[in-house]
Design an enzyme around this catalytic site. Structure first.
Site, mmCIF file in Angstrom:
data_model
loop_
_atom_site.group_PDB
_atom_site.id
_atom_site.type_symbol
_atom_site.label_atom_id
_atom_site.label_comp_id
_atom_site.label_asym_id
_atom_site.label_seq_id
_atom_site.Cartn_x
_atom_site.Cartn_y
_atom_site.Cartn_z
ATOM 1 N N LYS A 26 18.059 -3.561 16.593
ATOM 2 C CA LYS A 26 19.082 -2.920 17.424
ATOM 3 C C LYS A 26 20.261 -3.869 17.671
ATOM 4 C CE LYS A 26 17.703 -0.074 20.564
ATOM 5 N NZ LYS A 26 16.676 0.083 21.563
ATOM 6 N N ARG A 96 17.513 -3.452 27.093
ATOM 7 C CA ARG A 96 16.583 -2.835 26.128
ATOM 8 C C ARG A 96 15.935 -3.866 25.238
ATOM 9 N NH1 ARG A 96 18.316 2.805 24.838
ATOM 10 N NH2 ARG A 96 20.212 3.180 26.009
ATOM 11 N N GLY A 105 9.481 3.119 21.334
ATOM 12 C CA GLY A 105 8.801 3.420 22.591
ATOM 13 C C GLY A 105 7.712 2.446 23.007
ATOM 14 N N MET A 107 8.039 -0.835 23.750
ATOM 15 C CA MET A 107 8.417 -1.840 24.748
ATOM 16 C C MET A 107 9.370 -1.229 25.754
ATOM 17 S SD MET A 107 8.651 -5.118 22.291
ATOM 18 C CE MET A 107 9.605 -4.232 21.144
ATOM 19 N N ARG A 341 20.358 2.845 12.627
ATOM 20 C CA ARG A 341 19.248 2.197 11.907
ATOM 21 C C ARG A 341 18.906 3.049 10.692
ATOM 22 N NH1 ARG A 341 14.645 3.466 16.435
ATOM 23 N NH2 ARG A 341 15.014 5.677 16.521
ATOM 24 N N HIS A 459 -19.542 7.479 -10.258
ATOM 25 C CA HIS A 459 -19.258 8.558 -11.210
ATOM 26 C C HIS A 459 -18.351 9.610 -10.574
ATOM 27 C CE1 HIS A 459 -20.128 12.422 -13.214
ATOM 28 N NE2 HIS A 459 -20.038 11.680 -14.309
ATOM 29 N N SER A 768 -9.248 -5.574 -22.895
ATOM 30 C CA SER A 768 -8.957 -4.658 -21.792
ATOM 31 C C SER A 768 -9.912 -5.018 -20.667
ATOM 32 C CB SER A 768 -9.168 -3.213 -22.245
ATOM 33 O OG SER A 768 -8.893 -2.357 -21.163
ATOM 34 N N THR A 771 -12.229 -3.934 -14.838
ATOM 35 C CA THR A 771 -12.353 -4.584 -13.529
ATOM 36 C C THR A 771 -13.410 -3.938 -12.642
ATOM 37 O OG1 THR A 771 -10.427 -3.296 -12.907
ATOM 38 C CG2 THR A 771 -10.065 -5.620 -13.436
ATOM 39 N N CYS A 835 -8.282 -1.497 -17.608
ATOM 40 C CA CYS A 835 -8.644 -0.086 -17.580
ATOM 41 C C CYS A 835 -9.635 0.239 -16.481
ATOM 42 C CB CYS A 835 -9.146 0.390 -18.939
ATOM 43 S SG CYS A 835 -10.669 -0.416 -19.445
ATOM 44 N N TYR A 855 -0.293 -4.186 -19.998
ATOM 45 C CA TYR A 855 -0.305 -2.812 -19.506
ATOM 46 C C TYR A 855 -1.461 -2.566 -18.544
ATOM 47 C CZ TYR A 855 -4.150 -1.822 -22.731
ATOM 48 O OH TYR A 855 -5.358 -1.835 -23.365
HETATM 49 C C1 PEP Z 1 -14.804 -0.979 -16.008
HETATM 50 O O1 PEP Z 1 -15.929 -1.462 -15.946
HETATM 51 O O2 PEP Z 1 -13.846 -1.385 -15.345
HETATM 52 C C2 PEP Z 1 -14.539 0.149 -16.906
HETATM 53 C C3 PEP Z 1 -13.320 0.595 -17.098
HETATM 54 O O3 PEP Z 1 -15.604 0.763 -17.476
HETATM 55 P P1 PEP Z 1 -16.587 1.769 -16.734
HETATM 56 O O4 PEP Z 1 -15.999 2.078 -15.400
HETATM 57 O O5 PEP Z 1 -16.703 2.948 -17.610
HETATM 58 O O6 PEP Z 1 -17.828 0.969 -16.652
#
Ligand code: PEP
Ligand code: MG
Length: 887
Positions: A26, A96, A105, A107, A341, A459, A768, A771, A835, A855
């Site tokens: 402000k 203020r 609101g 303070m 603002r 799943h 790939s 994770t 992936c 990617y």
């Molecule tokens: C993973 O393990 O990150 C993966 C992409 O394979 P899935 O989830 O099919 O095991």
């Protein structure tokens, strides 16, 4: 602290918009407007550093603060031509709060400070309006008592009501000057009773008010607000205090107050939008006592003021280069700006405004991309609940928000039932303890999915995200009785056929039917904004898609290829599962090869569909990954039915199922290990991939197949498979006499694979990062069971966030970095992608961008979010493409 007080007014300003951290939003913007020569009431701002000092020094002020405030006050008197506490021409101010981040609101604010028994008379005389003056006085006493001295608000309300009752009226506006005088006297009694005295000395009033505002920085609601909004304690210095000359919107019909936006905050349209209330002060609007008119009303009452307002709105938007939310007051025909603002806006408006402003040349594309959050894009792609209806709905449980969007339907407890009812056009919610690949048909038919167990990569979660279906998983509060076809949650029994509603964005489950609103989709400005994002981002964005339908969705959402096709999902469709089962129960290699021979043409058609949907883009196809038991029934009834179809006895089938049973299937006979045992499966899949690609080439189409080996932990596994795959592929290509390039790569999802990535990179053409498994195996947290205890970890601050949702940068992230460095040290051209489910998470995407990956790949419905998140990462962290990958 060199300077603690910043003055503005009379066309000059010591502060500026750049000084938000020091002056609060402000204060900085008031200074900026003064700098621009706009009509703002003069004032001064005491810095946030003073607030910090105050709290660090046992609630005391720096010694020289008083002198600085005195000097600023003097300047204020000069500029306004009024004097603090003067009997003839008193200066009144508002005090203020205002932090660097807006905390509406939270303070304290005090208006009309400077009024006392004498100055109120002067105000009455100068305005010719004693009623107004005494009303202002009693309002000030009330606010000051409540906010600065802690006298309960309702004590004042009671006194006011008493005067109204005595007079026999209901509304404040029916009271006159004499009545307000009585109120003032009653208020003084209230102060006395509370053991306080109302200070008649305006300077005393000012210091008490300043201290109250600094004090309010640490009140309960402000602390809570910061916690909810993710502002860490210590991140901000504190609040600033703004002392501003009062202007009055309630001085008659040529006065008034309003709020306006430079564009419509709901739709984003370039139209002025706002409200105006004649003869009123801001608090009348906030309190909802009177209903304001649309802004255009001002044009009828005071056309010149309206024109000036519109001009300055344009000027402010141009100056700040963003939609502004402005407060103004008209005092006797003179316009004052009290605040400007950045305006809050809906997702739809945020996108439209960002895109329009680029077209108008006001901002560049990078700025536009930063103005929209990935969440806002997400909202536009999924149905949402009608806001009014959902507020009334009864919440009966909560789980992990696995796949966003709102869904409402009748409860069913089996996938078959879901398919049957959906065929008749009945919307259903599939409720299961957990889902398995056999349930995909039912999941596809359902409006939404709710499971009692499982985590963010279970799943149900993975498949639902792929389908773009709302899903909640791991809702442990829901106790399912499959036999009785009912579940119980928070004491409520829900039976088969009852309506429930689920919000996959928040994880909340509601009883009953709730109206949903259709999503907007990727059209118009959303598409334009994402095109900007594509120009900016360095990371590629691919999709995880297993069937041509999903691949088409992904392509329409802007995916540049497929980063993961989980081929196992293809085996559940129609009668393929029988062929797959025949393959599994084969006693000899010949039998197995015969079964595979039947699967081959089907797989080939699947792959062709994917290649067609993604023509010209890379398509990464992963060889069979899950443990084989997932393809066989586990209960006796089903085995009895199945055995004769497979040409074996029930006993034989039972034995096979028992043999396939594993204590720890996620670390069991799966991934590359299956191909080590049954290389013929890899051969069949390779053939299907390459034959599909050859057909494409023969049709004159472009294909870029990438064959991916899952769960590799040692280069020897990969070498073994690489040889089989290459021999199979090269032979087919040679026979066909076509020109076809393909790649063979691996998933990096086993820790051993990550830390021996230099060896693996000698063979693999791409990595790939899986994770999901990499998180599971690095943390040692089962991805299907961690939901039971992860909240304890988060509550106790051991892990800050769900590591299956946002990549654990310290641990799993280090694995990724190590693998990247080792891999690229051997092959600087090595293509690196992700992936796992983290590939669609904005926070993780930023990390992968910084880690120099090429990617990310995510479920089709997350592709737009990933495109935006990747662009935002690129704006925040500049990096080159494929080069200079060291941190
Ligand atoms: C993973 O393990 O990150 C993966 C992409 O394979 P899935 O989830 O099919 O095991
Ligand atoms: Mg995996």
């Amino acid at each position: 602290m060199e300077k603690m007080v910043y003055f503005y007014g009379g066309g000059i300003a010591e502060g500026s918009a750049k000084m938000k951290n020091l002056l609060g939003g402000k204060g900085a913007n008031l200074a900026e407007m003064a700098r621009m020569g706009l009509p703002v009431p003069a004032g001064f701002t005491i810095t946030t550093e003073v607030c910090d000092y105050y709290w660090k020094h046992d609630r005391s002020f720096p010694e020289t603060l008083e002198a600085e405030v005195e000097a600023a006050l003097k300047r204020l008197e000069e500029v306004s031509g009024k004097k603090f506490g003067d009997k003839d021409n008193p200066l009144l101010v508002s005090v203020r709060s205002g932090a660097a981040v807006s905390m509406p609101g939270m303070m304290d604010t005090i208006l009309n400070l400077g009024l006392n028994d004498e100055t109120v008379e002067a105000l009455a005389k100068n305005t010719g309006n004693p009623r107004f003056a005494y009303d202002a006085y009693r309002r000030f006493m009330q606010m000051f008592g409540d906010v600065a001295l802690g006298i309960p608000h309702h004590d004042f309300e009671e006194a006011l009501n008493k005067v109204k009752e005595e007079k026999g009226v209901k509304l404040d506006i029916e009271l006159e000057a004499e009545d307000f005088k009585k109120v003032v006297e009653l208020y003084k009694e209230i102060y006395k009773k509370a053991g306080k005295e109302f200070p008649q000395d305006p300077k005393k009033q000012l210091w008490i008010a300043i201290e109250a505002v600094f004090g309010s920085w640490m009140n309960e609601r402000a602390i809570k607000y910061r916690a909810i909004n993710g502002i860490k304690e210590g991140e901000l210095l504190g609040t600033a205090v703004n002392v501003v000359m009062m202007v009055f919107g309630n001085m008659g019909d040529d006065s008034g107050t309003g709020v306006c936006f430079t564009r419509d905050p709901n739709t984003g349209e370039k139209v002025k939008y706002g409200e105006y209330l004649p003869n009123a002060q801001g608090e009348d609007v906030v309190a909802g006592i009177r209903t304001p008119y649309p802004l255009e009303k001002l044009n009828e009452i005071l056309p010149d003021v309206y024109k000036q307002l519109i001009d300055i709105m344009d000027m402010l938007e141009h100056h700040y280069k963003d939609m502004q939310d402005i407060e103004f007051t008209v005092e006797k025909g003179k316009l004052y700006f009290l605040q400007t603002r950045t305006g809050k806006r809906t997702a739809k408006a945020a996108i439209k405004i960002a895109v329009d402003m680029v077209k108008e040349g006001l901002i560049d594309k990078a700025t536009a991309v930063m103005r929209v959050t990935p969440d806002q894009i997400d909202k536009l792609l999924h149905p949402a609940f009608d806001e009014a209806e959902i507020k009334k709905a009864q919440e009966i449980g909560e789980g992990l928000p696995a796949s966003p969007g709102a869904a409402t339907g009748k409860v069913v407890f089996s996938a078959d039932e879901a398919e049957e009812l959906a065929k008749e056009g009945t919307p259903v919610i599939l409720v299961r303890p957990e889902t398995s690949p056999e349930d995909v048909g039912g999941m596809n038919a359902a409006e939404g999915i709710l499971t009692a167990t499982g985590g963010m990569t279970s799943h149900a979660a993975v498949v639902a995200r792929g389908m773009g279906k709302p899903a909640i998983v791991g809702a442990e509060e829901i106790v399912i009785d499959e036999e009785a076809k009912e579940f119980e949650a928070r004491g409520v029994k829900v039976k088969d056929g009852d309506w429930i509603s689920i919000d996959g964005t928040t994880g909340k489950v509601y009883l009953g039917k709730v109206k949903t609103i259709k999503p907007q989709g990727l059209e118009g400005e959303v598409a334009e904004l994402l095109n900007f994002a594509d120009e900016i981002r360095v990371l590629g964005v691919r999709a995880n898609a297993d069937i041509p339908r999903d691949a088409n969705v992904a392509r329409n959402f802007g995916a540049e290829g497929i980063g993961l096709c989980r081929t196992e999902h293809m085996f559940f469709e129609g009668d393929r599962i029988q062929k797959m089962r025949r393959m599994i129960v084969s006693k000899t290699v010949e039998q197995r090869e015969a079964a595979l021979e039947e699967l081959l043409p089907l797989q080939k058609e699947d792959f062709k569909g994917l290649f067609e949907a993604m023509e010209g883009f890379p398509v990464t196809i992963r060889l069979l990954d899950p443990p084989l038991h997932e393809f066989l029934p586990q209960d006796e009834e089903q085995m009895k039915e199945l055995a004769p179809q497979l040409g074996i006895t029930v006993e034989e089938l039972k034995e096979i199922v028992e043999n396939l049973h594993e204590f720890n299937p996620m670390m069991g006979h799966r991934g590359v290990r299956l191909a080590i045992t049954y290389p013929e499966v890899a051969v069949m899949q390779t053939k299907a991939i390459i034959m599909a690609a050859i057909e494409m080439v023969k049709e004159g189409k472009k294909v870029k197949p990438e064959i991916m080996i899952p769960l590799v932990g040692t280069v020897k596994e990969l070498k073994y498979l690489d040889k089989i795959v290459r021999e199979t592929a090269d032979k087919l290509i040679e026979e066909a006499g076509v020109d076809l390039d393909y790649k063979v790569g691996t998933m990096i999802e086993v820790p051993r694979g990550a830390i021996t990535a230099d060896e693996i990179a000698e063979v693999a053409q791409f990595f790939s990062f899986g994770t999901n498994d990499l998180t599971q195996m690095t943390l040692g947290f089962s991805r299907d069971d961690y939901g039971k205890f992860i909240n304890d970890y988060i509550e106790k601050g051991i892990y800050e966030k769900d590591p299956f949702k946002h990549v654990d940068q310290t641990g799993v992230g280090r694995m990724v970095k190590i693998a990247k460095d080792y891999g690229r040290s051997v092959n600087p051209e090595l293509k690196l992608g992700v992936c796992g489910e983290h590939g669609g998470d904005p926070e993780s995407i930023e990390f992968f961008h910084k880690t120099q990956l090429d990617y990310v790949s995510c479920s089709p419905y997350r592709v737009p979010i990933a495109r935006l998140a990747a662009a935002q990462a690129a704006v925040k962290f500049k990096r080159g493409k494929f080069v200079n990958y060291a941190d």
